[in-house]
Design a protein around this motif. Sequence first.
Motif, PDB file in Angstrom:
ATOM      1  N   TRP A  85       5.065  -0.441  -7.342  1.00  0.00           N
ATOM      2  CA  TRP A  85       4.158  -0.095  -8.320  1.00  0.00           C
ATOM      3  C   TRP A  85       3.479   1.246  -8.605  1.00  0.00           C
ATOM      4  O   TRP A  85       2.849   1.622  -9.591  1.00  0.00           O
ATOM      5  N   ARG A  86       3.529   2.095  -7.601  1.00  0.00           N
ATOM      6  CA  ARG A  86       3.146   3.421  -7.365  1.00  0.00           C
ATOM      7  C   ARG A  86       4.069   4.563  -7.926  1.00  0.00           C
ATOM      8  O   ARG A  86       3.821   5.481  -8.140  1.00  0.00           O
ATOM      9  N   THR A  87       5.489   3.990  -7.890  1.00  0.00           N
ATOM     10  CA  THR A  87       6.470   5.018  -8.417  1.00  0.00           C
ATOM     11  C   THR A  87       7.287   4.841  -9.714  1.00  0.00           C
ATOM     12  O   THR A  87       7.988   5.338 -10.106  1.00  0.00           O
ATOM     13  N   VAL A  88       6.614   3.924 -10.603  1.00  0.00           N
ATOM     14  CA  VAL A  88       7.111   3.461 -11.852  1.00  0.00           C
ATOM     15  C   VAL A  88       6.264   4.740 -12.827  1.00  0.00           C
ATOM     16  O   VAL A  88       4.983   4.992 -12.611  1.00  0.00           O
ATOM     17  N   ASP A  89       7.165   5.212 -13.561  1.00  0.00           N
ATOM     18  CA  ASP A  89       6.490   6.310 -14.506  1.00  0.00           C
ATOM     19  C   ASP A  89       5.241   5.612 -15.631  1.00  0.00           C
ATOM     20  O   ASP A  89       5.860   4.709 -16.009  1.00  0.00           O
ATOM     21  N   LYS A  90       4.251   6.367 -15.619  1.00  0.00           N
ATOM     22  CA  LYS A  90       3.200   5.539 -16.543  1.00  0.00           C
ATOM     23  C   LYS A  90       3.600   5.481 -17.878  1.00  0.00           C
ATOM     24  O   LYS A  90       3.414   4.251 -18.349  1.00  0.00           O
ATOM     25  N   THR A  91       4.370   6.423 -18.345  1.00  0.00           N
ATOM     26  CA  THR A  91       4.663   6.249 -19.707  1.00  0.00           C
ATOM     27  C   THR A  91       5.719   4.909 -20.051  1.00  0.00           C
ATOM     28  O   THR A  91       5.544   4.246 -20.920  1.00  0.00           O
ATOM     29  N   ARG A  92       6.551   4.836 -19.090  1.00  0.00           N
ATOM     30  CA  ARG A  92       7.489   3.686 -19.339  1.00  0.00           C
ATOM     31  C   ARG A  92       6.865   2.348 -18.706  1.00  0.00           C
ATOM     32  O   ARG A  92       7.013   1.549 -19.600  1.00  0.00           O
ATOM     33  N   MET A  93       5.889   2.378 -17.899  1.00  0.00           N
ATOM     34  CA  MET A  93       5.134   1.246 -17.552  1.00  0.00           C
ATOM     35  C   MET A  93       4.260   0.877 -18.997  1.00  0.00           C
ATOM     36  O   MET A  93       4.089  -0.397 -19.367  1.00  0.00           O
ATOM     37  N   ASP A  94       3.672   1.871 -19.650  1.00  0.00           N
ATOM     38  CA  ASP A  94       2.728   1.496 -20.786  1.00  0.00           C
ATOM     39  C   ASP A  94       3.694   0.831 -22.060  1.00  0.00           C
ATOM     40  O   ASP A  94       3.428  -0.107 -22.646  1.00  0.00           O
ATOM     41  N   ASN A  95       5.032   1.566 -22.058  1.00  0.00           N
ATOM     42  CA  ASN A  95       5.986   0.683 -23.032  1.00  0.00           C
ATOM     43  C   ASN A  95       6.280  -0.845 -22.453  1.00  0.00           C
ATOM     44  O   ASN A  95       6.201  -1.762 -23.617  1.00  0.00           O
ATOM     45  N   PHE A  96       6.290  -1.030 -21.482  1.00  0.00           N
ATOM     46  CA  PHE A  96       6.427  -2.403 -20.955  1.00  0.00           C
ATOM     47  C   PHE A  96       5.361  -3.383 -21.188  1.00  0.00           C
ATOM     48  O   PHE A  96       5.513  -4.471 -21.939  1.00  0.00           O
ATOM     49  N   LYS A  97       4.006  -2.672 -21.105  1.00  0.00           N
ATOM     50  CA  LYS A  97       2.795  -3.453 -21.532  1.00  0.00           C
ATOM     51  C   LYS A  97       2.569  -3.506 -22.939  1.00  0.00           C
ATOM     52  O   LYS A  97       1.913  -4.510 -23.619  1.00  0.00           O
ATOM     53  N   THR A  98       3.465  -2.491 -23.755  1.00  0.00           N
ATOM     54  CA  THR A  98       3.182  -3.022 -25.238  1.00  0.00           C
ATOM     55  C   THR A  98       3.939  -4.251 -25.576  1.00  0.00           C
ATOM     56  O   THR A  98       3.765  -5.005 -26.415  1.00  0.00           O
ATOM     57  N   VAL A  99       5.153  -4.566 -24.897  1.00  0.00           N
ATOM     58  CA  VAL A  99       5.595  -5.864 -24.889  1.00  0.00           C
ATOM     59  C   VAL A  99       4.896  -7.046 -24.416  1.00  0.00           C
ATOM     60  O   VAL A  99       4.941  -8.050 -25.165  1.00  0.00           O
ATOM     61  N   ALA A 100       4.582  -7.013 -23.277  1.00  0.00           N
ATOM     62  CA  ALA A 100       4.022  -7.955 -22.584  1.00  0.00           C
ATOM     63  C   ALA A 100       2.756  -8.235 -22.542  1.00  0.00           C
ATOM     64  O   ALA A 100       2.425  -9.309 -22.563  1.00  0.00           O
ATOM     65  N   SER A 101       1.775  -7.344 -22.889  1.00  0.00           N
ATOM     66  CA  SER A 101       0.232  -7.533 -22.812  1.00  0.00           C
ATOM     67  C   SER A 101      -0.164  -7.885 -24.186  1.00  0.00           C
ATOM     68  O   SER A 101       0.153  -7.393 -25.184  1.00  0.00           O
ATOM     69  N   ARG A 102      -1.090  -8.922 -24.243  1.00  0.00           N
ATOM     70  CA  ARG A 102      -1.602  -9.472 -25.571  1.00  0.00           C
ATOM     71  C   ARG A 102      -2.664  -8.570 -25.936  1.00  0.00           C
ATOM     72  O   ARG A 102      -3.242  -8.649 -27.177  1.00  0.00           O
ATOM     73  N   LYS A 103      -3.296  -7.553 -24.975  1.00  0.00           N
ATOM     74  CA  LYS A 103      -4.265  -6.679 -25.416  1.00  0.00           C
ATOM     75  C   LYS A 103      -3.717  -5.625 -26.470  1.00  0.00           C
ATOM     76  O   LYS A 103      -4.532  -5.053 -26.996  1.00  0.00           O
ATOM     77  N   ASP A 104      -2.417  -5.255 -26.388  1.00  0.00           N
ATOM     78  CA  ASP A 104      -1.622  -4.680 -27.282  1.00  0.00           C
ATOM     79  C   ASP A 104      -1.142  -5.180 -28.327  1.00  0.00           C
ATOM     80  O   ASP A 104      -0.603  -6.496 -28.538  1.00  0.00           O
ATOM     81  N   THR A 105      -1.760  -4.610 -29.452  1.00  0.00           N
ATOM     82  CA  THR A 105      -1.687  -5.324 -30.811  1.00  0.00           C
ATOM     83  C   THR A 105      -0.249  -5.396 -31.465  1.00  0.00           C
ATOM     84  O   THR A 105       0.207  -5.991 -32.179  1.00  0.00           O
ATOM     85  N   ASN A 106       0.435  -4.359 -30.729  1.00  0.00           N
ATOM     86  CA  ASN A 106       1.927  -4.327 -30.974  1.00  0.00           C
ATOM     87  C   ASN A 106       2.887  -5.539 -30.586  1.00  0.00           C
ATOM     88  O   ASN A 106       3.946  -5.470 -30.870  1.00  0.00           O
ATOM     89  N   HIS A 107       2.322  -6.146 -29.781  1.00  0.00           N
ATOM     90  CA  HIS A 107       3.265  -7.262 -28.735  1.00  0.00           C
ATOM     91  C   HIS A 107       3.658  -8.198 -29.872  1.00  0.00           C
ATOM     92  O   HIS A 107       4.771  -8.704 -29.516  1.00  0.00           O
TER      93      HIS A 107
END
Length: 443
Positions: free
Chosen positions: A207-229
């Motif tokens: 989890w320390r080697t994943v690019d932050k921007t890419r992880m943010d993209n993943f969270k856009t889909v996975a996280s309910r906290k992101d309104t775009n999910h």
Amino acid sequence: RRKKKTLQETIEEMELDPETRVETCFLLTFYFTREILPSLVDDKATEERAIAFVEQYGSYLKLPISIAYAIFMESEKIVAKLLELAVHDKRHKEFMKLLSRPNSLVLYDPTMLSALCARLQGIRTEKKEENRLRIIGLCVRAYPDLRPWQIRKLCSGSKPADEAIYYEYLSQLLHPTEGHEKAREDEGLVKEWCTLSVKTTSSGFIWRTVDKTRMDNFKTVASRKDTNHRHYHRDLPFLMELSIAHGQRDLFLDLVDEMLDNPAYASNREVMTTVLENVRKIGKEALGMNESIDAFDDKTIRWIVSLFEKMALNCEDGFVSVPKEVYELWSACEHPLGSSAAPGEEERAFLQILARDSAPKCSLDTMSLWAERGRPAGDELLSALHTTLTRGAQMGVHEELSSTLLHIHQWQLESNYEAQQQHQEPKKDIWSRMKHGHLAVQK
């Protein structure tokens, strides 16, 4: 009796007639796209037949429509054959010149599909990043005429730069506001984007080697906290597996919480069994028993206890015993000297969570299991028991609908209202003072 001509025979008769050339082109294109190409689904041998048809009648085909259909059928050979014909097309040449101009503003038009496909072939060798981004942007706007499989095929090399081109294309195509809605609803594309977003290097700490921007993209889909999910097709078990595999503990627990609200997932015993195993694992890590976790994680333990209780309510009967699960978690932080020793710091912290946050019945049942094991009932346990009983009594009062309490409350409201209307102070006799709670008794 005269035999009825087939569509192909009619076309062959019309193809040399200049007056019927438009009709001939239409019929040939219609026959190619609606008769020959759809048969590729059931018979791959039809691909050779389609290529032979292009060689014979290619000059009469409408290239943009024919290429779009061949791309839809994912036939790389037929697309390549049609692009060979496009080299002789005047509009194709004009669009090729337009696309080769640096810094030119080009808006996608379906008639430029052949030129865009040809220009796409050299995207891996394009040295200027701005030119690559311009072609990627056109490819995104060309969807669904131009499909992701083409870019994936071109960027299937082992070089990180090749994968970066494809990932940039997917990121623009699936952008929550500027991308394509149909693409965001494509289960396969969303899963592929999420998988690439959490892809890691060969380093040990994933989890320390994943690019932050890419992880943010993943969270856009996975996280309910992101309104775009809400804009995406979301396979919750798949997202849950990616989250737990890449150290996203809070995201995993949030996905579990969401799945328990969905009866389709909550009633699926296989899915819930996997969920329960991972929740138990995270619970033990949150106790500080894992080398990667330095201290007792109070917030995560509270969350996990609440998830156990939610499982008992929403899953099938008997799937989980909350007191047993909580007790097993509690036992995991047992004092190193064994059950005869006084509770350690982690055990006392867990006991406070149990007393203040867990449902009173669950707390009492868990403490009962603790006592049955013969653990010493020290001041901590008695204090937790007192807190649990107090909370239980308070919750009982709040849930009780007592007619007596309602009558007293209504009586007080009416009395106060009458006193305000009359602009008079309440009488000072003993009964009035008692009613308003102002009576003092000397003992």
